[in-house]
Design a protein around this motif. Structure first.
Motif, PDB file in Angstrom:
ATOM      1  N   SER A   6       0.853  -1.178   0.000  1.00 24.85           N
ATOM      2  CA  SER A   6       0.000   0.000   0.000  1.00 24.85           C
ATOM      3  C   SER A   6       0.885   1.222   0.000  1.00 24.85           C
ATOM      4  O   SER A   6       1.844   1.306   0.761  1.00 24.85           O
ATOM      5  N   PRO A   7       0.562   2.227  -0.869  1.00 27.01           N
ATOM      6  CA  PRO A   7       1.443   3.393  -0.938  1.00 27.01           C
ATOM      7  C   PRO A   7       1.396   4.278   0.287  1.00 27.01           C
ATOM      8  O   PRO A   7       2.192   5.173   0.414  1.00 27.01           O
ATOM      9  N   ILE A   8       0.466   4.021   1.231  1.00 26.61           N
ATOM     10  CA  ILE A   8       0.378   4.907   2.382  1.00 26.61           C
ATOM     11  C   ILE A   8       0.584   4.169   3.697  1.00 26.61           C
ATOM     12  O   ILE A   8       0.472   4.754   4.755  1.00 26.61           O
ATOM     13  N   VAL A   9       0.860   2.860   3.656  1.00 22.46           N
ATOM     14  CA  VAL A   9       1.062   2.091   4.873  1.00 22.46           C
ATOM     15  C   VAL A   9       2.463   1.511   4.854  1.00 22.46           C
ATOM     16  O   VAL A   9       2.849   0.846   3.899  1.00 22.46           O
ATOM     17  N   LEU A  10       3.226   1.712   5.919  1.00 26.36           N
ATOM     18  CA  LEU A  10       4.588   1.226   5.961  1.00 26.36           C
ATOM     19  C   LEU A  10       4.620  -0.247   6.327  1.00 26.36           C
ATOM     20  O   LEU A  10       3.846  -0.725   7.133  1.00 26.36           O
ATOM     21  N   SER A  11       5.561  -0.981   5.732  1.00 23.68           N
ATOM     22  CA  SER A  11       5.793  -2.365   6.113  1.00 23.68           C
ATOM     23  C   SER A  11       6.548  -2.397   7.433  1.00 23.68           C
ATOM     24  O   SER A  11       7.033  -1.389   7.933  1.00 23.68           O
ATOM     25  N   SER A  12       6.701  -3.587   7.994  1.00 30.06           N
ATOM     26  CA  SER A  12       7.372  -3.697   9.285  1.00 30.06           C
ATOM     27  C   SER A  12       8.820  -3.258   9.194  1.00 30.06           C
ATOM     28  O   SER A  12       9.335  -2.569  10.071  1.00 30.06           O
ATOM     29  N   THR A  13       9.499  -3.657   8.098  1.00 25.01           N
ATOM     30  CA  THR A  13      10.908  -3.265   7.957  1.00 25.01           C
ATOM     31  C   THR A  13      11.049  -1.765   7.840  1.00 25.01           C
ATOM     32  O   THR A  13      11.896  -1.143   8.475  1.00 25.01           O
ATOM     33  N   LEU A  14      10.210  -1.173   6.999  1.00 27.21           N
ATOM     34  CA  LEU A  14      10.303   0.271   6.817  1.00 27.21           C
ATOM     35  C   LEU A  14       9.875   1.005   8.075  1.00 27.21           C
ATOM     36  O   LEU A  14      10.388   2.063   8.395  1.00 27.21           O
ATOM     37  N   GLY A 266      20.018   9.082 -11.003  1.00 29.74           N
ATOM     38  CA  GLY A 266      18.873   9.936 -11.289  1.00 29.74           C
ATOM     39  C   GLY A 266      17.594   9.497 -10.591  1.00 29.74           C
ATOM     40  O   GLY A 266      17.258   8.311 -10.569  1.00 29.74           O
ATOM     41  N   PHE A 267      16.857  10.480 -10.047  1.00 29.79           N
ATOM     42  CA  PHE A 267      15.583  10.234  -9.375  1.00 29.79           C
ATOM     43  C   PHE A 267      14.515  11.186  -9.905  1.00 29.79           C
ATOM     44  O   PHE A 267      14.803  12.334 -10.237  1.00 29.79           O
ATOM     45  N   HIS A 268      13.277  10.707  -9.934  1.00 26.85           N
ATOM     46  CA  HIS A 268      12.138  11.528 -10.336  1.00 26.85           C
ATOM     47  C   HIS A 268      11.582  12.217  -9.089  1.00 26.85           C
ATOM     48  O   HIS A 268      11.003  11.562  -8.222  1.00 26.85           O
ATOM     49  N   TRP A 269      11.761  13.535  -9.021  1.00 27.89           N
ATOM     50  CA  TRP A 269      11.458  14.257  -7.794  1.00 27.89           C
ATOM     51  C   TRP A 269       9.983  14.201  -7.428  1.00 27.89           C
ATOM     52  O   TRP A 269       9.637  14.092  -6.249  1.00 27.89           O
ATOM     53  N   GLU A 270       9.090  14.282  -8.391  1.00 33.49           N
ATOM     54  CA  GLU A 270       7.657  14.218  -8.069  1.00 33.49           C
ATOM     55  C   GLU A 270       7.284  12.874  -7.459  1.00 33.49           C
ATOM     56  O   GLU A 270       6.434  12.793  -6.566  1.00 33.49           O
ATOM     57  N   ASN A 271       7.904  11.806  -7.927  1.00 34.80           N
ATOM     58  CA  ASN A 271       7.623  10.488  -7.360  1.00 34.80           C
ATOM     59  C   ASN A 271       8.155  10.388  -5.930  1.00 34.80           C
ATOM     60  O   ASN A 271       7.488   9.823  -5.044  1.00 34.80           O
ATOM     61  N   ILE A 272       9.339  10.934  -5.698  1.00 37.47           N
ATOM     62  CA  ILE A 272       9.906  10.929  -4.346  1.00 37.47           C
ATOM     63  C   ILE A 272       9.034  11.719  -3.391  1.00 37.47           C
ATOM     64  O   ILE A 272       8.711  11.263  -2.286  1.00 37.47           O
ATOM     65  N   THR A 273       8.633  12.931  -3.812  1.00 37.53           N
ATOM     66  CA  THR A 273       7.974  13.853  -2.885  1.00 37.53           C
ATOM     67  C   THR A 273       6.467  13.637  -2.777  1.00 37.53           C
ATOM     68  O   THR A 273       5.841  14.186  -1.866  1.00 37.53           O
ATOM     69  N   ASN A 274       5.900  12.882  -3.665  1.00 37.75           N
ATOM     70  CA  ASN A 274       4.463  12.600  -3.587  1.00 37.75           C
ATOM     71  C   ASN A 274       4.207  11.166  -3.156  1.00 37.75           C
ATOM     72  O   ASN A 274       3.793  10.904  -2.029  1.00 37.75           O
ATOM     73  N   VAL A 275       4.476  10.226  -4.018  1.00 33.65           N
ATOM     74  CA  VAL A 275       4.103   8.830  -3.757  1.00 33.65           C
ATOM     75  C   VAL A 275       4.922   8.232  -2.620  1.00 33.65           C
ATOM     76  O   VAL A 275       4.368   7.642  -1.683  1.00 33.65           O
ATOM     77  N   ILE A 276       6.242   8.361  -2.688  1.00 30.57           N
ATOM     78  CA  ILE A 276       7.081   7.720  -1.672  1.00 30.57           C
ATOM     79  C   ILE A 276       6.977   8.456  -0.333  1.00 30.57           C
ATOM     80  O   ILE A 276       6.833   7.830   0.722  1.00 30.57           O
ATOM     81  N   ALA A 277       7.007   9.775  -0.365  1.00 30.70           N
ATOM     82  CA  ALA A 277       6.895  10.534   0.886  1.00 30.70           C
ATOM     83  C   ALA A 277       5.563  10.297   1.581  1.00 30.70           C
ATOM     84  O   ALA A 277       5.482  10.365   2.819  1.00 30.70           O
ATOM     85  N   ARG A 279       4.153   7.670   2.189  1.00 33.03           N
ATOM     86  CA  ARG A 279       4.249   6.513   3.082  1.00 33.03           C
ATOM     87  C   ARG A 279       4.719   6.905   4.473  1.00 33.03           C
ATOM     88  O   ARG A 279       4.576   6.148   5.430  1.00 33.03           O
ATOM     89  N   TYR A 280       5.318   8.062   4.575  1.00 29.25           N
ATOM     90  CA  TYR A 280       5.826   8.541   5.855  1.00 29.25           C
ATOM     91  C   TYR A 280       4.910   9.611   6.462  1.00 29.25           C
ATOM     92  O   TYR A 280       5.231  10.169   7.511  1.00 29.25           O
ATOM     93  N   ALA A 281       3.842   9.943   5.788  1.00 29.89           N
ATOM     94  CA  ALA A 281       3.005  11.059   6.210  1.00 29.89           C
ATOM     95  C   ALA A 281       1.703  10.563   6.831  1.00 29.89           C
ATOM     96  O   ALA A 281       1.125   9.562   6.393  1.00 29.89           O
ATOM     97  N   ASP A 282       1.253  11.266   7.820  1.00 26.11           N
ATOM     98  CA  ASP A 282      -0.070  11.041   8.402  1.00 26.11           C
ATOM     99  C   ASP A 282      -0.968  12.144   7.868  1.00 26.11           C
ATOM    100  O   ASP A 282      -1.129  13.196   8.482  1.00 26.11           O
ATOM    101  N   GLY A 283      -1.519  11.912   6.665  1.00 27.40           N
ATOM    102  CA  GLY A 283      -2.282  12.945   5.987  1.00 27.40           C
ATOM    103  C   GLY A 283      -1.460  13.558   4.870  1.00 27.40           C
ATOM    104  O   GLY A 283      -0.735  12.866   4.160  1.00 27.40           O
ATOM    105  N   GLN A 292      12.228  12.136   5.221  1.00 32.40           N
ATOM    106  CA  GLN A 292      12.388  10.703   5.470  1.00 32.40           C
ATOM    107  C   GLN A 292      12.504   9.924   4.171  1.00 32.40           C
ATOM    108  O   GLN A 292      13.318   8.998   4.058  1.00 32.40           O
ATOM    109  N   ALA A 293      11.712  10.296   3.165  1.00 38.45           N
ATOM    110  CA  ALA A 293      11.816   9.632   1.861  1.00 38.45           C
ATOM    111  C   ALA A 293      13.189   9.899   1.244  1.00 38.45           C
ATOM    112  O   ALA A 293      13.821   8.991   0.684  1.00 38.45           O
ATOM    113  N   PHE A 294      13.655  11.126   1.348  1.00 41.72           N
ATOM    114  CA  PHE A 294      14.979  11.485   0.821  1.00 41.72           C
ATOM    115  C   PHE A 294      16.064  10.680   1.526  1.00 41.72           C
ATOM    116  O   PHE A 294      16.965  10.122   0.885  1.00 41.72           O
ATOM    117  N   ALA A 295      15.983  10.612   2.856  1.00 39.27           N
ATOM    118  CA  ALA A 295      17.007   9.906   3.626  1.00 39.27           C
ATOM    119  C   ALA A 295      17.025   8.420   3.304  1.00 39.27           C
ATOM    120  O   ALA A 295      18.087   7.801   3.232  1.00 39.27           O
TER     121      ALA A 295
END
Length: 440
Positions: A6-14, A266-277, A279-283, A292-295
């Motif tokens: 799920s793009p908004i729920v972290l796995s146990s490892t993460l 190379g990284f796609h910034w919109e993907n990092i800051t929207n979809v991946i980030a 997963r670390y956001a509450d809202g 956190q996504a960057f790190a």
């Protein structure tokens, strides 16, 4: 690295890793409270939009762009020469597009040029389609374009290596054994876990570096796609971990072959800051989530390489200023003093009536990158692909061939046909803005 499906729920490892980051942030916050330091996410001081000079401006050059521009409108080569210093040559680990349209992707050329067609690049594989060979071809094309126009197109060359299939579901098979269905999974025949592929690609990168001594080599375009693909799901977390190992080897090999060449992933910034980030956001995604996504995803490869290398591909109204302004914080938070390289910038459109959107995007990008340490910013490509600038807006020619692939191995997004700075070999509005930047 393991992400939840799920793009908004972290796995146990993460969750463990995210928890560690949160704990570190809390500890840092406690120290800041005692020492009187500022919160790392307090409001930034206002700054002017990013201003570029010619030495910071680049343009992506795909097979067929440069020579078609020079052959059809040489005065447009003069415009590029006056605007941009850097040509970022876009090459794939294997050139699957050549299997459909031949060596010059973007346009057909006048009969006075010798042109290899698709039969010279069979889908069963040929050394002529591999990374080093096609990089040689593209360097030669840029030089030939300069001779044709009697003016140098650009004065510095860099290389952007794209490992993805055009359809984006898996890496392109490095040896050219292409087909419709078997090369899309992260298990089995190939990937960065296959030693033969790693060895061949490292050899190609070393050859490119030694032969051409490029200013930059961007190793991989939008590699975060392995962590979050087009549907937000991870394509292969294991493959991303393998890519990190591959990248470290690539940096060493390139530096040995060409010590002055700088290297980044190379990284796609919109993907990092929207979809991946997310997963670390509450809202709603905020800068703490982006951090956190960057790190987790970007920072390890930045530490190995020479820059934060980003693709930006966005609709203006979807751009978020704080997502770009976060880049002003990475030195204070992570000690990153390496520059930002925007190796590809553009805004996706599917009609010639939307060229103004690309100009609006570029204006907003400069505004949002104000205060960021940007060493180089390059537009995605030099020319539109043939077939989009028609009187009735119908898609024809090479764009239609590549974006409507009936039973073909190549599936290109139609928007990519419109990514050029030139339409019918004349400057688009976004090119005018770049030229104005260089002139200021």
């Amino acid at each position: 690295m393991t992400f939840s499906k799920s793009p908004i729920v972290l796995s146990s490892t993460l969750n463990v890793r995210a928890g560690a980051l949160v704990a570190a942030s809390l500890a840092l916050g406690s120290l800041m409270a005692c020492g009187g330091e500022d919160d790392p996410f307090t409001e930034l001081e206002p700054v002017a939009p990013l201003s570029l000079d010619k030495s910071q401006i680049g343009v992506g050059i795909h097979h067929g762009d440069a020579l078609a521009l020079a052959a059809n409108r040489p005065e447009s080569v003069e415009v590029v020469n006056a605007t941009a210093t850097h040509g970022l040559l876009r090459v794939k680990s294997y050139d699957e597009i050549a299997t459909v349209v031949g060596e010059y992707h973007a346009h057909s050329l006048p009969s006075r040029f010798e042109v290899r067609d698709a039969s010279d690049f069979p889908a069963s594989g040929t050394p002529a389609g591999r990374l080093a060979a096609r990089a040689d071809d593209l360097v030669a094309e840029v030089e030939l374009a300069g001779q044709e126009a009697q003016v140098e197109l650009v004065s510095e060359l860099s290389i952007v290596v794209d490992f993805w299939r055009e359809r984006g579901d898996w890496l392109v098979r490095w040896d050219g054994l292409l087909n419709q269905g078997t090369n899309i999974e992260g298990e089995g025949t190939y990937g960065f876990t296959r030693q033969e592929m790693v060895d061949d690609l490292i050899a190609d990168l070393s050859e490119v570096a030694e032969t051409h001594q490029p200013t930059w080599i961007i190793v991989g375009d939008a590699m975060d796609r392995l962590v979050a693909g087009p549907d937000g799901e991870p394509i292969s977390e294991a493959e991303f971990d393998a890519f990190k190992d591959f990248f470290a080897q690539a940096v060493d090999a390139i530096k040995e072959a060409s010590p002055e060449t700088k290297v980044a992933a190379g990284f796609h910034w919109e993907n990092i800051t929207n979809v991946i980030a997310a997963r670390y956001a509450d809202g709603e995604v905020n800068e703490a989530a982006i951090d956190q996504a960057f790190a987790e995803v970007v920072l390890p490869l930045v530490n190995t390489g020479d820059a934060v290398a980003l693709r930006s591909y966005a609709v203006p109204q979807d751009m978020v200023e704080s997502h770009y302004q976060y880049l002003r914080r990475i030195e204070a938070i992570h000690g990153v003093t390496k520059p930002v390289v925007v190796y590809s910038a553009s805004s996706p459109i599917t009609s010639q009536t939307a060229y103004a959107q690309q100009a609006s995007y570029f204006t907003r990008l400069l505004e949002y990158l104000g205060g960021v340490n940007v060493e180089l910013l390059a537009w995605e490509r030099l020319t539109n692909i043939d077939g989009v600038d028609t009187t009735d807006q119908a898609i024809i020619g090479r764009c239609r061939t590549l974006s409507n692939p009936e039973n073909r191995v190549v599936q290109m997004e139609q928007s990519r046909c419109f990514d050029g700075l030139f339409s019918l070999f004349r400057p688009k509005a976004v090119m005018d803005l770049l030229t104005a930047q260089a002139a200021d």
